[in-house]
Design a protein around this motif. Structure first.
Motif, PDB file in Angstrom:
ATOM      1  N   THR A 283      19.189  24.304  35.147  1.00 50.27           N
ATOM      2  CA  THR A 283      19.145  25.638  35.767  1.00 50.27           C
ATOM      3  C   THR A 283      18.383  25.517  37.082  1.00 50.27           C
ATOM      4  O   THR A 283      17.324  24.896  37.132  1.00 50.27           O
ATOM      5  CB  THR A 283      18.448  26.665  34.856  1.00 50.27           C
ATOM      6  OG1 THR A 283      17.137  26.196  34.526  1.00 50.27           O
ATOM      7  CG2 THR A 283      19.231  26.890  33.584  1.00 50.27           C
ATOM      8  N   LEU A 284      18.943  26.095  38.116  1.00 54.48           N
ATOM      9  CA  LEU A 284      18.346  25.997  39.454  1.00 54.48           C
ATOM     10  C   LEU A 284      18.250  27.389  40.069  1.00 54.48           C
ATOM     11  O   LEU A 284      19.214  28.159  40.025  1.00 54.48           O
ATOM     12  CB  LEU A 284      19.195  25.095  40.355  1.00 54.48           C
ATOM     13  CG  LEU A 284      19.433  23.659  39.876  1.00 54.48           C
ATOM     14  CD1 LEU A 284      20.495  23.001  40.735  1.00 54.48           C
ATOM     15  CD2 LEU A 284      18.152  22.862  39.904  1.00 54.48           C
ATOM     16  N   ILE A 285      17.099  27.686  40.642  1.00 55.18           N
ATOM     17  CA  ILE A 285      16.968  28.913  41.430  1.00 55.18           C
ATOM     18  C   ILE A 285      17.286  28.532  42.868  1.00 55.18           C
ATOM     19  O   ILE A 285      16.485  27.909  43.564  1.00 55.18           O
ATOM     20  CB  ILE A 285      15.563  29.519  41.296  1.00 55.18           C
ATOM     21  CG1 ILE A 285      15.322  29.941  39.855  1.00 55.18           C
ATOM     22  CG2 ILE A 285      15.404  30.709  42.233  1.00 55.18           C
ATOM     23  CD1 ILE A 285      13.962  30.538  39.581  1.00 55.18           C
ATOM     24  N   THR A 286      18.470  28.880  43.302  1.00 52.94           N
ATOM     25  CA  THR A 286      18.969  28.406  44.594  1.00 52.94           C
ATOM     26  C   THR A 286      18.698  29.368  45.742  1.00 52.94           C
ATOM     27  O   THR A 286      18.880  29.002  46.904  1.00 52.94           O
ATOM     28  CB  THR A 286      20.483  28.140  44.513  1.00 52.94           C
ATOM     29  OG1 THR A 286      21.148  29.323  44.035  1.00 52.94           O
ATOM     30  CG2 THR A 286      20.766  27.002  43.540  1.00 52.94           C
ATOM     31  N   ASP A 287      18.257  30.592  45.433  1.00 55.47           N
ATOM     32  CA  ASP A 287      17.994  31.540  46.519  1.00 55.47           C
ATOM     33  C   ASP A 287      17.035  32.618  46.032  1.00 55.47           C
ATOM     34  O   ASP A 287      17.147  33.106  44.901  1.00 55.47           O
ATOM     35  CB  ASP A 287      19.299  32.184  46.996  1.00 55.47           C
ATOM     36  CG  ASP A 287      19.106  33.002  48.270  1.00 55.47           C
ATOM     37  OD1 ASP A 287      18.151  32.700  49.019  1.00 55.47           O
ATOM     38  OD2 ASP A 287      19.884  33.939  48.513  1.00 55.47           O
ATOM     39  N   ILE A 288      16.073  32.958  46.888  1.00 55.43           N
ATOM     40  CA  ILE A 288      15.157  34.073  46.656  1.00 55.43           C
ATOM     41  C   ILE A 288      15.206  34.934  47.903  1.00 55.43           C
ATOM     42  O   ILE A 288      14.809  34.486  48.984  1.00 55.43           O
ATOM     43  CB  ILE A 288      13.723  33.594  46.372  1.00 55.43           C
ATOM     44  CG1 ILE A 288      13.697  32.678  45.134  1.00 55.43           C
ATOM     45  CG2 ILE A 288      12.789  34.777  46.165  1.00 55.43           C
ATOM     46  CD1 ILE A 288      12.341  32.058  44.879  1.00 55.43           C
ATOM     47  N   ASP A 289      15.676  36.147  47.762  1.00 55.70           N
ATOM     48  CA  ASP A 289      15.922  37.003  48.929  1.00 55.70           C
ATOM     49  C   ASP A 289      15.158  38.322  48.781  1.00 55.70           C
ATOM     50  O   ASP A 289      15.625  39.229  48.081  1.00 55.70           O
ATOM     51  CB  ASP A 289      17.427  37.269  49.064  1.00 55.70           C
ATOM     52  CG  ASP A 289      17.753  38.004  50.350  1.00 55.70           C
ATOM     53  OD1 ASP A 289      16.919  37.979  51.277  1.00 55.70           O
ATOM     54  OD2 ASP A 289      18.838  38.614  50.438  1.00 55.70           O
ATOM     55  N   PRO A 290      13.978  38.449  49.419  1.00 55.24           N
ATOM     56  CA  PRO A 290      13.236  39.707  49.342  1.00 55.24           C
ATOM     57  C   PRO A 290      13.923  40.806  50.155  1.00 55.24           C
ATOM     58  O   PRO A 290      14.867  40.550  50.915  1.00 55.24           O
ATOM     59  CB  PRO A 290      11.872  39.361  49.954  1.00 55.24           C
ATOM     60  CG  PRO A 290      11.839  37.874  50.064  1.00 55.24           C
ATOM     61  CD  PRO A 290      13.253  37.425  50.176  1.00 55.24           C
ATOM     62  N   ASP A 291      13.431  42.022  49.993  1.00 59.65           N
ATOM     63  CA  ASP A 291      13.918  43.148  50.776  1.00 59.65           C
ATOM     64  C   ASP A 291      13.765  42.851  52.263  1.00 59.65           C
ATOM     65  O   ASP A 291      12.827  42.178  52.691  1.00 59.65           O
ATOM     66  CB  ASP A 291      13.138  44.409  50.394  1.00 59.65           C
ATOM     67  CG  ASP A 291      13.633  45.635  51.124  1.00 59.65           C
ATOM     68  OD1 ASP A 291      13.023  45.986  52.153  1.00 59.65           O
ATOM     69  OD2 ASP A 291      14.633  46.235  50.685  1.00 59.65           O
ATOM     70  N   ILE A 292      14.681  43.376  53.091  1.00 60.87           N
ATOM     71  CA  ILE A 292      14.699  43.074  54.524  1.00 60.87           C
ATOM     72  C   ILE A 292      13.397  43.456  55.217  1.00 60.87           C
ATOM     73  O   ILE A 292      12.911  42.742  56.093  1.00 60.87           O
ATOM     74  CB  ILE A 292      15.916  43.779  55.209  1.00 60.87           C
ATOM     75  CG1 ILE A 292      16.008  43.379  56.673  1.00 60.87           C
ATOM     76  CG2 ILE A 292      15.835  45.282  55.024  1.00 60.87           C
ATOM     77  CD1 ILE A 292      16.274  41.919  56.910  1.00 60.87           C
ATOM     78  N   GLN A 293      12.795  44.579  54.819  1.00 61.25           N
ATOM     79  CA  GLN A 293      11.532  44.988  55.426  1.00 61.25           C
ATOM     80  C   GLN A 293      10.413  44.007  55.097  1.00 61.25           C
ATOM     81  O   GLN A 293       9.556  43.711  55.941  1.00 61.25           O
ATOM     82  CB  GLN A 293      11.165  46.395  54.964  1.00 61.25           C
ATOM     83  CG  GLN A 293      12.126  47.479  55.443  1.00 61.25           C
ATOM     84  CD  GLN A 293      11.726  48.858  54.975  1.00 61.25           C
ATOM     85  OE1 GLN A 293      10.802  49.009  54.183  1.00 61.25           O
ATOM     86  NE2 GLN A 293      12.414  49.873  55.461  1.00 61.25           N
TER      87      GLN A 293
END
Length: 244
Positions: free
Chosen positions: A158-168
Motif C-alpha cells: 500500500t502506497l500513499i502516492t499523493d497528499i493534497d491539502p486545501d488550496i488556501q
C-alpha cells in the motif's frame, strides 16, 4: 437422408467444440455443474460436458492496483485529499474463496482503506501527515491483510502516492516557505556583511601597523646616520658639541 444428416453433424460438431476451452496464464476458471461448484481449472486446454457444465467465471491471479481517493481532516483541522494505491492479488490456492465469498472486492478494499485512513490521519497534524505517510500506509496494509486473507486476497503493498491539502492551506504553506527562505537569505547576507566589515577592519589595522613600523624604521635609520656622522667628525678632531 443426407440433407437430414448434415444439420445433425453440424450440431454435433458445435457441441464437441464447445466441450473444449482454454485457460490463460495467471488465470483460474471456475466450472459449475448444474449451478453447483465442480472444479477450478488452471492454465491450459480443458474439457467440460456440454450443457451440463458451464464456466461460472474467471479469477485473475495477476497483481492488480486499486487507487482510492480519500478526503479527511487532520488534528489541526486541515482538510486533505489522500490517494492510496493498493497493490493486491488473488492467492491461487484460495481462488474458490475469492470467487464465491466476495462479490465486490474493490468496494471491500476501498471501505477498509477509508476506515483506517480516517482513523489515523485525525490523530496527526498536517506536517506529521507528510512525515509519517509511510506509517499510515503500513497501518492500511496490516488492516487489509487481516481482513482480506479470509477471502483469498493477498495485499502486496500500500502506497500513499499523493497528499493534497486545501488550496488556501497550500498557499499559506508556500508563503511560510517563502518567508523562511527570505529570512535565511537575510541571515546569510548579514553574515556576509559582518565578515566584510571585520575583514576591512583587520586590513586597516594591519595597514596602520605596517605604516607605523615604517615610520619607526625610518627614524631609526636617521638616528643611526647621525651617530655615524658624529663618529666620523670625532675621528677628525671635531667634538660632538662643535658638530651640533
Amino acid at each position: 437422408m443426407e440433407f437430414i444428416m448434415f444439420p445433425i453433424i453440424f450440431v454435433g460438431l458445435i457441441v464437441l467444440l464447445s466441450s473444449f476451452f482454454t485457460v490463460k496464464q495467471q488465470t483460474v476458471v471456475v466450472v459449475e455443474r448444474f449451478g453447483k461448484f465442480l472444479s477450478l481449472r488452471n492454465s491450459g486446454l480443458h474439457l467440460k460436458i456440454p450443457v451440463v457444465d458451464r464456466i461460472a467465471g474467471r479469477v485473475n491471479l495477476r497483481i492488480q492496483q486499486l487507487d482510492v481517493i480519500i478526503e479527511t481532516k487532520t488534528k489541526d483541522n486541515v482538510f486533505v485529499k489522500m490517494k492510496v494505491s493498493v497493490q493486491f492479488k488473488v492467492l491461487q490456492e484460495k481462488a474458490y474463496e475469492a470467487f464465491y465469498k466476495l462479490e465486490y472486492p474493490h468496494d471491500q478494499i476501498t471501505s477498509y482503506v477509508f476506515d483506517v485512513v480516517r482513523a489515523e490521519v485525525p490523530k496527526l497534524k498536517l506536517d506529521d501527515v507528510f512525515e509519517r505517510k509511510d506509517d499510515i500506509a503500513v497501518a492500511v496494509k496490516r488492516e487489509l491483510n487481516e481482513a482480506m486473507t479470509t477471502y483469498g486476497y493477498d495485499i502486496i503493498n500500500t502506497l500513499i502516492t499523493d497528499i493534497d491539502p486545501d488550496i488556501q492551506v497550500k498557499n499559506a504553506m508556500n508563503r511560510i516557505n517563502a518567508a523562511d527562505r527570505e529570512k535565511t537569505a537575510a541571515e546569510y547576507e548579514a553574515e556576509a556583511g559582518r565578515i566584510r566589515i571585520v575583514a576591512k577592519a583587520k586590513a586597516e589595522a594591519e595597514s596602520k601597523r605596517l605604516q607605523g613600523q615604517g615610520i619607526a624604521d625610518q627614524r631609526r635609520e636617521i638616528a643611526r646616520g647621525l651617530v655615524e656622522s658624529v663618529d666620523v667628525l670625532n675621528k677628525v678632531g671635531i667634538n660632538s658639541q662643535e658638530a651640533s
